[in-house]
Design a protein around this motif. Structure first.
Motif, PDB file in Angstrom:
ATOM      1  N   GLY A  14     -36.970 -34.524 -15.140  1.00 15.04           N
ATOM      2  CA  GLY A  14     -36.210 -33.736 -14.178  1.00 15.04           C
ATOM      3  C   GLY A  14     -36.029 -34.458 -12.852  1.00 15.04           C
ATOM      4  N   VAL A  35     -36.171 -27.221 -14.163  1.00 19.00           N
ATOM      5  CA  VAL A  35     -35.469 -27.089 -15.450  1.00 19.00           C
ATOM      6  C   VAL A  35     -36.077 -28.046 -16.466  1.00 19.00           C
ATOM      7  N   ALA A  39     -37.689 -26.700 -19.866  1.00 17.56           N
ATOM      8  CA  ALA A  39     -37.099 -27.148 -21.129  1.00 17.56           C
ATOM      9  C   ALA A  39     -38.124 -27.856 -22.005  1.00 17.56           C
ATOM     10  N   VAL A  71     -31.487 -31.260 -19.039  1.00 18.82           N
ATOM     11  CA  VAL A  71     -31.436 -31.577 -17.607  1.00 18.82           C
ATOM     12  C   VAL A  71     -30.040 -32.066 -17.227  1.00 18.82           C
ATOM     13  N   VAL A  74     -27.466 -29.073 -17.413  1.00 18.40           N
ATOM     14  CA  VAL A  74     -27.656 -28.105 -16.325  1.00 18.40           C
ATOM     15  C   VAL A  74     -27.221 -28.701 -14.993  1.00 18.40           C
TER      16      VAL A  74
END
Length: 100
Positions: A14, A35, A39, A71, A74
């Motif tokens: 991330g 995130v 995840a 990642v 998003v």
């Protein structure tokens, strides 16, 4: 113990996504690393429930590559949505403005 390493790997992925992908100016500094952590954790738990062994190589590859994919998606989705929202707001605010 493995879940701790998975969470750490998700945080590192991330962080890498935060600084390597575009649109970092459109969201906070913790959103994309968070995130990555979420995840990685969800993928790891889901794959262990699916029967993959903790000491196998496939679970690590799937988790880390899947986390990188999540990642990236998003970051791009949030960045595009916020940029479009900012453009709409700028257009709305400057609609009645007179240039001097």
């Amino acid at each position: 113990m493995e879940l701790l390493f998975v969470v750490l790997g998700g945080a590192i992925i991330g962080l890498a996504g935060r600084y390597l992908l575009p649109y970092r100016h459109t969201h906070g500094s913790v959103l994309i690393p968070a995130v990555g952590v979420i995840a990685a954790s969800v993928l790891w738990v889901g794959l262990t429930w699916a029967g993959l062994k903790w000491d196998g190589g496939w679970i690590w590859w799937i988790t880390l590559l899947g986390t990188a994919l999540v990642v990236a998606v998003v970051d791009l989705a949030v960045g595009r949505a916020r940029t479009a929202g900012d453009d709409r707001m700028l257009h709305t605010l400057t609609r009645g403005a007179v240039a001097r």
